[in-house]
Design a protein around this motif. Structure first.
Motif, PDB file in Angstrom:
ATOM      1  N   ARG A 131       0.842  -1.151  -0.045  1.00  0.00           N
ATOM      2  CA  ARG A 131       0.044   0.098   0.037  1.00  0.00           C
ATOM      3  C   ARG A 131       0.781   1.184   0.195  1.00  0.00           C
ATOM      4  O   ARG A 131       1.925   1.357   0.749  1.00  0.00           O
ATOM      5  CB  ARG A 131      -0.665  -0.023   1.187  1.00  0.00           C
ATOM      6  CG  ARG A 131      -2.008  -1.209   1.111  1.00  0.00           C
ATOM      7  CD  ARG A 131      -3.138  -1.026   2.300  1.00  0.00           C
ATOM      8  NE  ARG A 131      -3.901  -2.026   2.161  1.00  0.00           N
ATOM      9  CZ  ARG A 131      -4.923  -2.258   1.756  1.00  0.00           C
ATOM     10  NH1 ARG A 131      -5.143  -1.107   0.474  1.00  0.00           N
ATOM     11  NH2 ARG A 131      -5.863  -3.117   1.679  1.00  0.00           N
ATOM     12  N   ASP A 132       0.498   2.236  -0.750  1.00  0.00           N
ATOM     13  CA  ASP A 132       1.212   3.614  -0.976  1.00  0.00           C
ATOM     14  C   ASP A 132       0.052   4.659  -0.979  1.00  0.00           C
ATOM     15  O   ASP A 132      -0.115   5.126  -1.987  1.00  0.00           O
ATOM     16  CB  ASP A 132       2.026   3.396  -2.003  1.00  0.00           C
ATOM     17  CG  ASP A 132       2.700   4.842  -2.202  1.00  0.00           C
ATOM     18  OD1 ASP A 132       2.762   5.523  -1.140  1.00  0.00           O
ATOM     19  OD2 ASP A 132       3.851   5.362  -3.110  1.00  0.00           O
ATOM     20  N   GLY A 133      -0.541   4.874   0.281  1.00  0.00           N
ATOM     21  CA  GLY A 133      -1.788   5.835   0.322  1.00  0.00           C
ATOM     22  C   GLY A 133      -2.890   5.155  -0.355  1.00  0.00           C
ATOM     23  O   GLY A 133      -3.190   4.172  -0.045  1.00  0.00           O
ATOM     24  N   LEU A 134      -3.423   5.905  -1.316  1.00  0.00           N
ATOM     25  CA  LEU A 134      -4.640   5.152  -2.080  1.00  0.00           C
ATOM     26  C   LEU A 134      -4.191   4.201  -3.231  1.00  0.00           C
ATOM     27  O   LEU A 134      -4.998   3.717  -4.064  1.00  0.00           O
ATOM     28  CB  LEU A 134      -5.396   6.311  -2.702  1.00  0.00           C
ATOM     29  CG  LEU A 134      -6.160   7.268  -1.563  1.00  0.00           C
ATOM     30  CD1 LEU A 134      -7.144   8.397  -2.147  1.00  0.00           C
ATOM     31  CD2 LEU A 134      -6.882   6.255  -0.600  1.00  0.00           C
ATOM     32  N   SER A 135      -2.913   4.204  -3.363  1.00  0.00           N
ATOM     33  CA  SER A 135      -2.454   3.395  -4.408  1.00  0.00           C
ATOM     34  C   SER A 135      -1.623   2.094  -3.891  1.00  0.00           C
ATOM     35  O   SER A 135      -1.586   1.861  -2.809  1.00  0.00           O
ATOM     36  CB  SER A 135      -1.445   4.319  -5.303  1.00  0.00           C
ATOM     37  OG  SER A 135      -1.901   5.028  -5.923  1.00  0.00           O
ATOM     38  N   PHE A 136      -1.246   1.197  -5.009  1.00  0.00           N
ATOM     39  CA  PHE A 136      -0.586   0.117  -4.600  1.00  0.00           C
ATOM     40  C   PHE A 136       0.982  -0.102  -5.297  1.00  0.00           C
ATOM     41  O   PHE A 136       0.935   0.447  -6.482  1.00  0.00           O
ATOM     42  CB  PHE A 136      -1.293  -1.300  -4.760  1.00  0.00           C
ATOM     43  CG  PHE A 136      -2.456  -1.193  -3.868  1.00  0.00           C
ATOM     44  CD1 PHE A 136      -2.592  -2.038  -2.823  1.00  0.00           C
ATOM     45  CD2 PHE A 136      -3.654  -0.847  -4.498  1.00  0.00           C
ATOM     46  CE1 PHE A 136      -3.603  -2.087  -2.163  1.00  0.00           C
ATOM     47  CE2 PHE A 136      -4.773  -0.565  -3.753  1.00  0.00           C
ATOM     48  CZ  PHE A 136      -4.771  -1.501  -2.386  1.00  0.00           C
ATOM     49  N   VAL A 137       1.843  -0.814  -4.830  1.00  0.00           N
ATOM     50  CA  VAL A 137       3.156  -0.700  -5.413  1.00  0.00           C
ATOM     51  C   VAL A 137       3.349  -2.187  -5.508  1.00  0.00           C
ATOM     52  O   VAL A 137       3.163  -2.935  -4.828  1.00  0.00           O
ATOM     53  CB  VAL A 137       4.457  -0.187  -4.837  1.00  0.00           C
ATOM     54  CG1 VAL A 137       5.527  -0.204  -5.522  1.00  0.00           C
ATOM     55  CG2 VAL A 137       3.939   1.472  -4.576  1.00  0.00           C
TER      56      VAL A 137
END
Length: 288
Positions: free
Chosen positions: A152-158
């Motif tokens: 998880r990276d805030g509202l995004s994904f890595v």
């Protein structure tokens, strides 16, 4: 595609670079923190204390490489073993001043450097929905995060392995349930970990000729580092070869059982049908 890096400057602290250093991985500070399981704040703090060399400046952007990755892994490892930052700073100072501990830097990169050349990639939730379609669910995303396939990276994904993620998306679109795919990864992972441990042991077996608590003589280091860099890709080839063999055997066994079941139903000879099916399958595998 990552940009081709400029010619490599002399390595800090006299570390030994592999022959393929011109194709090194490059990272922003966020990517560096992610691949080394630390934080941007820690990266900055280590730089301020002189534990980590500053990045190469390209305009206003700092560019890090695999020497920074291996140095951070060394710092993390020593911290995990109970060393303080002051202890580690003394070690790094000794290395930078040209003491015999300098030898560890080349080995640090050869052994501790990343084996994958893939760069992490960020995905929005919408992009993941487009990739996996209606297979995506909050539960599946949570499990992918637990397995480390996504972060998880805030509202995004890595994703640290975009190629594997794309392969999973294709398999999901072909009808494989995402939950089943994630279960397969979870079941297989301990076995891959065991295989990786065995192969890493083979690669670093080159160090066994030396005392466990002593560095190799400086004169031996260049050839030793070169040998380890040559062995690393060969270990990956061995994994792929063995995986292909195992997949062929598993699919052949399944085909034999399926054919045997069909023959039993159609011909009413379960024992004979099963034996014939397995014989055909094994002969086919032998010819390969």
């Amino acid at each position: 595609m990552p940009k081709k890096p400029p010619p490599v400057a002399p390595s800090p602290a006299g570390s030994v670079e592999p022959a393929s250093a011109t194709s090194r991985n490059e990272y922003t500070v966020d990517e560096l923190a992610r691949v080394t399981d630390t934080t941007v704040r820690n990266v900055r703090a280590y730089q301020d204390r002189g534990l980590l060399a500053p990045p190469e400046k390209r305009g206003r952007v700092g560019v890090y490489d695999d020497t920074h990755v291996s140095r951070l892994k060394l710092i993390n490892h020593l911290l995990a073993r109970g060393y303080t930052l002051a202890n580690i700073q003394d070690l790094i100072m000794a290395v930078d001043e040209g003491h015999d501990l300098r030898s560890i830097l080349g080995l640090e990169t050869a052994i501790g450097g990343r084996w994958s050349r893939e760069r992490p990639k960020k995905y929005s939730l919408l992009e993941l929905l487009q990739m996996f379609g209606d297979k995506t669910s909050p539960g599946a995303l949570a499990k992918a995060v637990d397995l480390g396939l996504l972060e998880r990276d805030g509202l995004s994904f890595v994703s640290g392995n975009p190629t594997a993620l794309a392969a999973g998306a294709t398999m999901a679109k072909e009808g494989i349930a995402l939950a089943d795919l994630l279960d397969a990864v979870s079941i297989a992972r301990p076995h891959f970990n065991a295989v990786a441990k065995a192969l890493v042991d083979l690669v670093v077996h080159q160090l066994d000729r030396y005392d466990a608590d002593a560095l190799p003589p400086p004169a031996d280091v260049p050839a030793l580092v070169d040998a380890i860099w040559r062995l690393r890709p060969l270990a990956s080839v061995l994994v792929e070869s063995e995986m292909n063999r195992a997949l062929e055997e598993a699919s052949g066994d399944y085909l034999g059982d399926r054919v045997a079941a069909i023959m039993e139903k159609k011909l009413g000879h379960p024992a004979q049908g099963a034996a014939a099916a397995r014989t055909v399958t094994k002969k086919g595998n032998a010819k390969k």
